[in-house]
Design a protein around this motif. Structure first.
Motif, PDB file in Angstrom:
ATOM      1  N   LEU A  75      36.468 -19.185  37.268  1.00 48.16           N
ATOM      2  CA  LEU A  75      36.135 -20.422  36.557  1.00 48.16           C
ATOM      3  C   LEU A  75      35.095 -20.170  35.471  1.00 48.16           C
ATOM      4  N   TYR A  76      33.999 -19.526  35.830  1.00 52.64           N
ATOM      5  CA  TYR A  76      32.912 -19.322  34.858  1.00 52.64           C
ATOM      6  C   TYR A  76      33.267 -18.252  33.828  1.00 52.64           C
ATOM      7  N   SER A  77      34.074 -17.282  34.226  1.00 49.18           N
ATOM      8  CA  SER A  77      34.531 -16.281  33.254  1.00 49.18           C
ATOM      9  C   SER A  77      35.413 -16.929  32.196  1.00 49.18           C
ATOM     10  N   TYR A  78      36.285 -17.847  32.645  1.00 44.46           N
ATOM     11  CA  TYR A  78      37.187 -18.537  31.714  1.00 44.46           C
ATOM     12  C   TYR A  78      36.382 -19.366  30.707  1.00 44.46           C
ATOM     13  N   ILE A  79      35.359 -20.053  31.202  1.00 42.90           N
ATOM     14  CA  ILE A  79      34.532 -20.882  30.319  1.00 42.90           C
ATOM     15  C   ILE A  79      33.797 -20.017  29.297  1.00 42.90           C
ATOM     16  N   GLN A  80      33.258 -18.881  29.746  1.00 38.52           N
ATOM     17  CA  GLN A  80      32.512 -18.004  28.849  1.00 38.52           C
ATOM     18  C   GLN A  80      33.433 -17.304  27.855  1.00 38.52           C
ATOM     19  N   GLU A  81      34.529 -16.774  28.350  1.00 37.89           N
ATOM     20  CA  GLU A  81      35.445 -16.031  27.468  1.00 37.89           C
ATOM     21  C   GLU A  81      36.062 -16.920  26.409  1.00 37.89           C
ATOM     22  N   ASN A  82      36.309 -18.178  26.750  1.00 35.71           N
ATOM     23  CA  ASN A  82      36.909 -19.103  25.787  1.00 35.71           C
ATOM     24  C   ASN A  82      35.866 -19.916  25.016  1.00 35.71           C
ATOM     25  N   LYS A  83      34.603 -19.578  25.256  1.00 35.68           N
ATOM     26  CA  LYS A  83      33.487 -20.211  24.549  1.00 35.68           C
ATOM     27  C   LYS A  83      33.581 -21.734  24.573  1.00 35.68           C
ATOM     28  N   ILE A  84      33.791 -22.247  25.778  1.00 38.22           N
ATOM     29  CA  ILE A  84      33.876 -23.699  25.957  1.00 38.22           C
ATOM     30  C   ILE A  84      32.457 -24.251  26.122  1.00 38.22           C
ATOM     31  N   ASN A  85      32.092 -25.140  25.269  1.00 41.73           N
ATOM     32  CA  ASN A  85      30.746 -25.721  25.303  1.00 41.73           C
ATOM     33  C   ASN A  85      30.746 -26.902  26.273  1.00 41.73           C
ATOM     34  N   VAL A  86      30.239 -26.646  27.492  1.00 44.45           N
ATOM     35  CA  VAL A  86      30.303 -27.673  28.533  1.00 44.45           C
ATOM     36  C   VAL A  86      28.937 -28.318  28.752  1.00 44.45           C
ATOM     37  N   LEU A  87      28.965 -29.520  29.296  1.00 43.79           N
ATOM     38  CA  LEU A  87      27.757 -30.215  29.709  1.00 43.79           C
ATOM     39  C   LEU A  87      27.740 -30.244  31.232  1.00 43.79           C
ATOM     40  N   GLY A  88      26.583 -29.944  31.826  1.00 40.43           N
ATOM     41  CA  GLY A  88      26.502 -29.940  33.272  1.00 40.43           C
ATOM     42  C   GLY A  88      27.266 -28.774  33.879  1.00 40.43           C
ATOM     43  N   GLU A  89      27.776 -28.967  35.077  1.00 41.33           N
ATOM     44  CA  GLU A  89      28.519 -27.952  35.805  1.00 41.33           C
ATOM     45  C   GLU A  89      29.893 -28.505  36.195  1.00 41.33           C
ATOM     46  N   PRO A  90      30.899 -27.617  36.316  1.00 44.12           N
ATOM     47  CA  PRO A  90      32.228 -28.075  36.757  1.00 44.12           C
ATOM     48  C   PRO A  90      32.155 -28.734  38.127  1.00 44.12           C
ATOM     49  N   LEU A  91      33.000 -29.746  38.322  1.00 46.15           N
ATOM     50  CA  LEU A  91      33.080 -30.441  39.608  1.00 46.15           C
ATOM     51  C   LEU A  91      34.531 -30.449  40.082  1.00 46.15           C
ATOM     52  N   PRO A  92      34.761 -30.399  41.379  1.00 47.01           N
ATOM     53  CA  PRO A  92      36.137 -30.469  41.890  1.00 47.01           C
ATOM     54  C   PRO A  92      36.815 -31.756  41.427  1.00 47.01           C
ATOM     55  N   ASN A  93      38.059 -31.625  40.993  1.00 48.77           N
ATOM     56  CA  ASN A  93      38.823 -32.791  40.567  1.00 48.77           C
ATOM     57  C   ASN A  93      39.286 -33.574  41.798  1.00 48.77           C
ATOM     58  N   ILE A  94      38.915 -34.830  41.829  1.00 50.07           N
ATOM     59  CA  ILE A  94      39.197 -35.653  43.015  1.00 50.07           C
ATOM     60  C   ILE A  94      40.671 -36.046  43.089  1.00 50.07           C
ATOM     61  N   GLU A  95      41.285 -36.317  41.946  1.00 49.17           N
ATOM     62  CA  GLU A  95      42.650 -36.855  41.940  1.00 49.17           C
ATOM     63  C   GLU A  95      43.706 -35.788  42.178  1.00 49.17           C
ATOM     64  N   GLN A  96      43.570 -34.620  41.556  1.00 46.82           N
ATOM     65  CA  GLN A  96      44.631 -33.614  41.621  1.00 46.82           C
ATOM     66  C   GLN A  96      44.441 -32.587  42.733  1.00 46.82           C
ATOM     67  N   GLN A  97      43.178 -32.388  43.156  1.00 49.28           N
ATOM     68  CA  GLN A  97      42.929 -31.358  44.155  1.00 49.28           C
ATOM     69  C   GLN A  97      43.471 -31.760  45.524  1.00 49.28           C
ATOM     70  N   GLN A  98      44.368 -30.941  46.051  1.00 45.53           N
ATOM     71  CA  GLN A  98      44.936 -31.168  47.373  1.00 45.53           C
ATOM     72  C   GLN A  98      44.095 -30.450  48.423  1.00 45.53           C
ATOM     73  N   PRO A  99      44.103 -30.938  49.669  1.00 47.52           N
ATOM     74  CA  PRO A  99      43.372 -30.254  50.741  1.00 47.52           C
ATOM     75  C   PRO A  99      43.827 -28.809  50.864  1.00 47.52           C
ATOM     76  N   ILE A 100      42.859 -27.911  51.056  1.00 43.68           N
ATOM     77  CA  ILE A 100      43.169 -26.488  51.147  1.00 43.68           C
ATOM     78  C   ILE A 100      43.227 -26.066  52.613  1.00 43.68           C
ATOM     79  N   ASP A 101      44.379 -25.523  53.015  1.00 42.86           N
ATOM     80  CA  ASP A 101      44.553 -25.010  54.378  1.00 42.86           C
ATOM     81  C   ASP A 101      44.538 -23.484  54.300  1.00 42.86           C
TER      82      ASP A 101
END
Length: 339
Positions: A75-101
């Protein structure tokens, strides 16, 4: 492992990380092997615990830890390599994220919301000018600063003349009874007082103009307006004994000292700016003026920064921010700190 970004709007996006079994399995196997060497399980010596037992007992948690570590790095490598200027920190997506088994040991998809910093477009030209205001130092300010130096570098001197209200008067205090020293009464040697500190003007006046050797009869309780703390401190007694003291005490003046301001001379020049840095009064005043000016410079800088900010905000126009995400991020961050 594939990582992709989908823009929700101009200031919100979702990063999807697709983790294949082939991406995490080697790391999980290595972690299990390492854990097996250190595992302390009853009935087995360290390093002899069967791998199948380690997997059964700890495999799920080990795999979860390794996958989470892999996802975080990606996640953080992708943000740095693509030079994405973000505010705050990434958060888990509530709507699309399915429970992980993690027990399924299959491919997994992870979704994260990110806040994109608004794109700021502005153009500055030579016509855009901002005044820098330098605070003028007048002679009154110089006089006040010099007066402060003279006061700070002054000293107490013994005087023979009549005492002023601001002089320190040192003497012996004796508690009286019917005008005579009280038997077993309070006695204080070398007590110190300053008349101006007394709350009662009548008592204060008794000490103004006195000279060495003078004997004054006064009322400490009245002088200090019944303040038990001040009276106890002056008479060197406990606060609970203040109420029982006599109304009259005798004060015999032994010494009068007066604070004298420093003279405007070479000695003061040296104390303020160092030996022989300035040698004349005009030079001293000039250096004082420079000192005040340097002390006021941060105020000028602050005013300039405010004006720069105002200009840039005007040039940038109305900026859109991911308010909902930022509120959620702040709430999450604070909850984690409290927890």
């Amino acid at each position: 492992m594939d990582t992709s970004l989908t823009n929700v709007d101009s200031v919100n996006a979702v990063i999807k990380i697709e983790v294949k079994k082939a991406d995490y399995q080697p790391k999980v196997d290595e972690a299990i092997k390492s854990f097996r060497k250190k595992a302390n399980i009853p009935g087995f010596r360290p390093g002899t615990v069967p791998t199948s037992m380690v997997k059964k007992m700890y495999g799920k948690s080990i795999m979860a830890e390794e996958i989470n570590k892999l996802v975080g790095e990606s996640l953080y490598s992708y943000i740095q390599e693509n030079k994405i200027n973000v505010l705050g920190e990434p958060l888990p997506n509530i709507e699309q994220q399915q429970p992980i088994d993690f027990a399924a040991e299959t491919d997994y998809d992870f979704y994260f919301d990110i806040a994109l910093a608004p794109e700021i477009k502005m153009s500055l030209t030579k016509k855009d000018k901002i005044n820098y205001y330098k605070i003028a130092v007048d002679e009154e300010m110089v006089d006040k600063q010099i007066a402060s130096y003279k006061a700070n570098f002054g000293k107490y001197e013994t005087v023979e003349e009549g005492a002023k209200a601001t002089d320190l008067i040192k003497g012996d205090v004796v508690e009286l009874e019917n005008g005579q020293p009280k038997e077993d009464g309070i006695k204080v040697e070398n007590a110190v007082l300053m008349a101006s500190y007394m709350k009662n003007e009548e008592e204060q006046t008794k000490f103004v103009g006195v000279e060495k050797g003078a004997v004054i009869v006064f009322n400490p309780g009245k002088a200090y307006d019944g303040n038990e703390t001040e009276i106890a401190s002056f008479l060197h007694i406990d606060k609970d004994k203040v109420e029982a003291i006599a109304p009259e005490f005798q004060f015999t003046v032994n010494e009068i000292t007066r604070y004298r301001e420093a003279d405007l001379d070479q000695e003061l020049f040296d104390k303020v700016f160092g030996p022989n840095t300035v040698t004349t009064e005009p030079d001293f005043r000039a250096r004082v003026k420079e000192t005040i000016s340097s002390q006021l410079a941060p105020d000028s800088d602050y005013k300039f920064l405010l004006d720069v900010r105002q200009l840039l905000e005007k040039k940038a126009g109305n900026l859109e921010f991911p308010d909902a995400f930022l509120k959620r991020w702040l709430l999450t961050s604070n909850t984690e700190k409290i927890g």
